[in-house]
Design a protein around this motif. Structure first.
Motif, PDB file in Angstrom:
ATOM      1  N   ASN A 111      38.981  42.276  55.690  1.00  0.00           N
ATOM      2  CA  ASN A 111      40.285  41.656  55.446  1.00  0.00           C
ATOM      3  C   ASN A 111      40.912  42.277  54.209  1.00  0.00           C
ATOM      4  OD1 ASN A 111      38.947  40.400  53.233  1.00  0.00           O
ATOM      5  ND2 ASN A 111      38.252  38.766  54.626  1.00  0.00           N
ATOM      6  N   ILE A 112      42.123  41.854  53.910  1.00  0.00           N
ATOM      7  CA  ILE A 112      42.856  42.429  52.776  1.00  0.00           C
ATOM      8  C   ILE A 112      42.184  42.079  51.462  1.00  0.00           C
ATOM      9  CG2 ILE A 112      45.052  42.291  51.529  1.00  0.00           C
ATOM     10  CD1 ILE A 112      46.378  41.935  54.336  1.00  0.00           C
ATOM     11  N   ALA A 113      41.641  40.883  51.362  1.00  0.00           N
ATOM     12  CA  ALA A 113      41.009  40.461  50.116  1.00  0.00           C
ATOM     13  C   ALA A 113      39.822  41.331  49.754  1.00  0.00           C
ATOM     14  CB  ALA A 113      40.588  38.999  50.224  1.00  0.00           C
ATOM     15  N   SER A 114      39.158  41.917  50.752  1.00  0.00           N
ATOM     16  CA  SER A 114      37.959  42.716  50.485  1.00  0.00           C
ATOM     17  C   SER A 114      38.271  44.181  50.192  1.00  0.00           C
ATOM     18  CB  SER A 114      36.999  42.622  51.669  1.00  0.00           C
ATOM     19  OG  SER A 114      37.596  43.141  52.845  1.00  0.00           O
ATOM     20  N   LEU A 115      39.553  44.563  50.167  1.00  0.00           N
ATOM     21  CA  LEU A 115      39.896  45.928  49.773  1.00  0.00           C
ATOM     22  C   LEU A 115      39.438  46.193  48.345  1.00  0.00           C
ATOM     23  CD1 LEU A 115      43.518  46.140  51.229  1.00  0.00           C
ATOM     24  CD2 LEU A 115      41.609  47.609  51.902  1.00  0.00           C
ATOM     25  N   PRO A 116      38.971  47.403  48.045  1.00  0.00           N
ATOM     26  CA  PRO A 116      38.442  47.678  46.698  1.00  0.00           C
ATOM     27  C   PRO A 116      39.471  47.467  45.593  1.00  0.00           C
ATOM     28  CG  PRO A 116      38.650  49.703  47.987  1.00  0.00           C
ATOM     29  CD  PRO A 116      38.845  48.569  48.938  1.00  0.00           C
ATOM     30  N   THR A 117      40.736  47.710  45.884  1.00  0.00           N
ATOM     31  CA  THR A 117      41.819  47.466  44.930  1.00  0.00           C
ATOM     32  C   THR A 117      43.118  47.355  45.721  1.00  0.00           C
ATOM     33  OG1 THR A 117      42.874  48.267  42.895  1.00  0.00           O
ATOM     34  CG2 THR A 117      42.321  49.912  44.560  1.00  0.00           C
ATOM     35  N   ALA A 118      44.173  46.983  45.051  1.00  0.00           N
ATOM     36  CA  ALA A 118      45.460  46.864  45.750  1.00  0.00           C
ATOM     37  C   ALA A 118      45.946  48.238  46.196  1.00  0.00           C
ATOM     38  CB  ALA A 118      46.489  46.219  44.843  1.00  0.00           C
TER      39      ALA A 118
END
Length: 891
Positions: A62-69
């Motif tokens: 999901n988006i929350a688990s992306l390493p950074t924005a």
């Protein structure tokens, strides 16, 4: 919004593909494949809630688990989930997204569209959205292909923006087959957030983009679009194909002007004022881009054609004639020179046929003479292959002359294999070349149109044109009376009262409630007279027999009025008849019947119309439209774009009309639009024009229901004459005003008089020359986003000696502004710099700008002191000071 956060869209260092997939044929699979194959150098993170790996890369659930924005997100999911995804991206810190999904116009359970919910989710985070319903974004120099296009274009210097997804993919394929490269290839989609104005603003300052090409179907924010286009057009060509040229049928309109001013005519007028070039087809778009990038700008619109074959010359001349072009006439001196060079059988006219047996020397000598002629605007050089001399030899001899001349030259090497080398030599010499005479002529006419539009771009009409003879309050009293009576349509007499308030000549008229009163009014005015019905519900009086001319006696007037009343009752029993208008019969048998008017376009706002008038005005349809405000040059240009303009110039024993008087009427209409927010449509038809002047015989005006200043409705900001002022400083009187294009000469002298040290402090470098292009940029400004005040001595009536200059440029969001200020040596230590800065600060504060910033060298003690005294916050950065002044409370 405008360019805020667009750097994340167009210069991303990382991209997240939301909905990435390995499923063959899926949107997420195609986008991932394109991103990888295009060679993007930054991070590419696939997001898939079911699979740990996508495209042989680790995937985030999901988006929350992306390493950074991520700088940029590409959304490939169904429409229903887009608003929630945008909210998650915003919370993560992402600032830009490309939404490929379609179907966002559907509503959720609350009755709001998914697109509205998407925008609401993006707004708190200032997250910019390209799309939805788009093919995607391609930036070849970055190796970015965030799209589902079938291929990645090669890098180049053209930016292409398209509102059509199907055309986007088709044109990519077409361009690839012709080795055309792009700096940007942008599918705009529904333009829910990022629109044409935003992207044009970004590309205007992009050094990798040499021309901007657009396929458009609609304009969302006309003032922003035109402001961005005007700014970009000053730096590089902006070319447009606009769909919808053919009218779908005019709806019933309350005025002739409303029926005649079609949407496509108005779009043309907008393109012209913004300095852009409109073409008919996508092929024309790329041809024009090539022509404008290679050909020099012509000095005028007269074309000389040089050819070694009469047939080719005739084809070129025919193409010029059919497309409204102008062939140059050969003067006596040029004809004599050519007589000494060419065989006796040469054409002695334009096209100049140098005969098919011409050797290289004849080409060279003729070309030199043509390019040296001061009346030559441009030359079309055409050659058909012969066995006498190879085409390549002619090219090698003539191309250097073309380049050295500094004149506009286009070439057409007719044929294929025999002229192939000559074509390649022309391309290598950066001389535009075309396969046929018709293509070459079309290219020249594109150059001529572009030149004309660029001249129009430089015009800065005032908001107070013709102000000496206008009575705004008198016009408003007429509007107020009609509004209190519950009417939005003025009577003819009321409309003429408004025209009189603005100094437009009208025929003497009176109102009569009955046939008897009409006879009495006619006797007082003097015979002959015209009588017309007065009705709040009948728009076009002549359609119901409501106009009778040449009445010579009171008996005739009373009888005609009774007959009118009877006829109207039969044809329009629903119509209310208030009475009659009696006016003097103006007999000008040699005058032209014209129409002048204004209407309101649903996109671009008020437009001004001019054309051939009379009762058949909508049948003849000889008209042109322009966006207000106008000045004299723009008014003359408007007139010139009609067929009737040729008659107005005079013919046989018919004298030319008084063009000054005619232009003044157009300027008055422009002024009315600027002054009166209440003004809706206006028709003056007919307006009689001859060599003695002009006079309005009939007029009608509708009201909008709004009040106040009319300038906020305009798509182009007028010259703010209301900001002109006078003041005294230390016993010396000054005048200060916004800069105008004609100030370029005074600005050049201002910099020429400045000491070397002043220029070094102003520009942070030694300066000795200021080219026209730079001075034009300083003096030809867009008041929608920048302001420059100039000061002169009050005794300098011609205003040729500039004493002070301050400029401020706001960002497209109108949030921040940067300034520069300079004072002539003769005006130093008199408080002028402080006064200029004070006026600029107040102007920007009134415009709602949030803060004003500037910088100077640390050694510039005068500027540092002035900044401190004005309340700026100063920050030392090495050898420079940076200073900022908050303009809004609390900042």
């Amino acid at each position: 919004m405008s360019i805020r956060n667009l750097q994340h869209l167009f210069h991303p260092r990382s991209v997240a593909v939301i909905g990435a997939s390995d499923r063959p044929g899926s949107l997420g699979s195609i986008v991932m494949r394109n991103m990888i194959q295009a060679g993007f150098a930054g991070e590419v993170w696939p997001v898939n809630r079911r699979h740990a790996r996508v495209a042989e890369r680790p995937a985030c659930r999901n988006i929350a688990s992306l390493p950074t924005a991520p700088d940029l997100a590409v959304i490939c999911t169904p429409a229903a989930g887009v608003p929630a995804l945008i909210a998650e991206l915003g919370e993560k810190g992402c600032k830009a997204a490309v939404v490929l999904s379609a179907g966002l116009h559907e509503q959720d359970t609350s009755g709001r569209s998914l697109q509205t919910l998407m925008l609401e989710a993006a707004k708190p985070h200032l997250l910019r959205i390209l799309g939805p319903n788009c093919v995607g974004l391609l930036i070849p120099p970055l190796g970015l292909n965030a799209s589902f296009a079938p291929l990645s274009p090669r890098p180049g210097q053209l930016a292409f923006l398209s509102q059509s997804g199907a055309l986007t993919t088709a044109l990519l394929d077409w361009a690839d087959s012709r080795s055309i490269g792009f700096s940007h290839f942008v599918s705009m989609g529904d333009c829910a957030d990022v629109d044409f104005g935003d992207v044009i603003d970004h590309l205007a300052s992009d050094p990798a983009t040499h021309a901007i090409l657009m396929y458009m179907e609609s304009v969302q924010n006309p003032r922003k679009f035109l402001s961005a286009a005007r700014a970009a057009s000053r730096n590089k060509p902006v070319l447009v194909v606009k769909a919808g040229r053919a009218p779908g049928g005019a709806k019933a309109a309350a005025s002739h002007t409303g029926a005649l001013a079609g949407a496509d005519d108005v779009f043309d007028a907008a393109i012209r004022r913004a300095g852009m070039l409109r073409v008919d087809t996508l092929l024309d778009l790329f041809d024009a881009a090539q022509t404008l990038s290679r050909a020099r700008r012509p000095a005028g619109e007269r074309l000389l054609i040089m050819t070694n074959g009469g047939g080719a010359g005739v084809l070129a001349a025919d193409a010029m004639s059919l497309q409204g072009g102008q062939l140059a006439e050969l003067g006596p001196r040029l004809t004599e020179q050519l007589d000494t060079l060419l065989p006796d059988t040469w054409s002695r006219a334009n096209p100049i046929d140098i005969i098919g047996d011409a050797p290289v020397d004849r080409y060279v000598q003729t070309l030199r003479v043509l390019l040296a002629d001061p009346k030559t605007d441009a030359v079309l050089f055409m050659h058909a292959p012969t066995a006498i001399v190879p085409s390549a030899d002619i090219a090698r001899a003539c191309l250097p002359i073309m380049n050295e001349s500094g004149r506009t030259v286009l070439t057409s090497w007719l044929g294929s294999t025999s002229v192939e080398e000559a074509k390649k030599l022309s391309q290598a010499a950066n001389i535009p070349t075309y396969d046929t005479p018709e293509q070459a002529v079309a290219a020249f006419l594109q150059l001529a149109n572009f030149r004309r539009n660029q001249e129009t771009l430089l015009q800065t009409p005032t908001s107070l044109a013709g102000s000496a003879t206008r009575d705004v309050e008198r016009a408003r009293r007429v509007f107020d009376a009609a509004t209190k009576a519950g009417r939005t349509l003025l009577t003819e007499l009321e409309a003429k009262e408004v025209l009189t308030a603005y100094g437009i000549p009208v025929a003497q008229s009176r109102f009569a409630a009955t046939p008897e009163a009409a006879a009495q009014a006619a006797s007082e005015i003097g015979f002959p007279v015209v009588i017309k019905i007065v009705s709040p519900t009948i728009t076009h009086k002549s359609d119901v027999g409501g106009v009778i001319l040449n009445l010579e006696t009171a008996v005739e007037v009373e009888s005609a009025a009774r007959e009118m009343k009877r006829k109207v009752a039969g044809l329009r029993p629903d119509a209310a008849l208030s009475g009659f208008s009696v006016q003097s019969m103006v007999r000008k048998p040699r005058a032209h019947e014209l129409i002048v008017g204004a209407a309101t376009d649903p996109i671009f706002g008020p437009v001004i119309l001019f054309g051939q008038g009379g009762t058949a005005v909508e049948v003849v349809r000889d008209r042109a439209v322009a966006l207000p405000p106008l000045n004299t040059l723009l008014a003359r240009d408007l007139i010139s774009r009609t067929r009737v303009s040729k008659l107005l110039a005079g013919y046989r024993d018919r004298a030319p009309v008084d063009h000054d008087a005619l232009c003044l009427v157009l300027l008055k209409i422009s002024q009315m639009i600027c002054d009166l927010g209440e003004l809706g449509d206006i028709d003056i038809n007919p307006l009689l024009a001859d060599d003695q002047g002009v006079i309005a015989l009939d007029a009608r005006i509708t009201l909008t229901g709004r009040h106040g200043d009319g300038r906020e409705r305009l798509s182009i900001h007028p010259y703010p004459a209301e900001l002109e002022m006078s003041f005294d400083l230390n016993g010396r009187s000054f005048v200060m005003r916004p800069i105008r294009p004609e100030d370029e000469t005074a600005l050049r002298a201002f910099y020429a008089d400045a000491p070397v040290q002043d220029l070094r402090l102003r520009f942070f470098a030694r300066r000795s020359e200021f080219p026209h292009s730079e001075l034009a940029r300083y003096s030809q400004i867009d008041f929608e986003r920048e302001m420059s005040f100039v000061a002169f001595d009050a005794n300098d009536a011609a205003q040729t000696s500039m004493l002070g200059y301050v400029c401020a440029l706001t960002d497209p969001d109108n949030a921040h502004a940067e300034f520069a200020v300079q004072v002539h040596p003769k005006a130093k230590r008199q408080g002028l710099a402080r006064r200029l800065m004070t006026e600029m600060i107040e102007y920007l504060r009134h415009r709602g700008v949030e803060d004003l910033a500037g910088e100077c060298l640390a050694e510039n003690d005068g500027m540092v002191t002035l900044a401190r005294n004005l309340g700026f916050q100063l920050h030392r950065e090495g050898s420079e000071y940076r200073f900022v002044l908050p303009l809004k409370p609390g900042r």
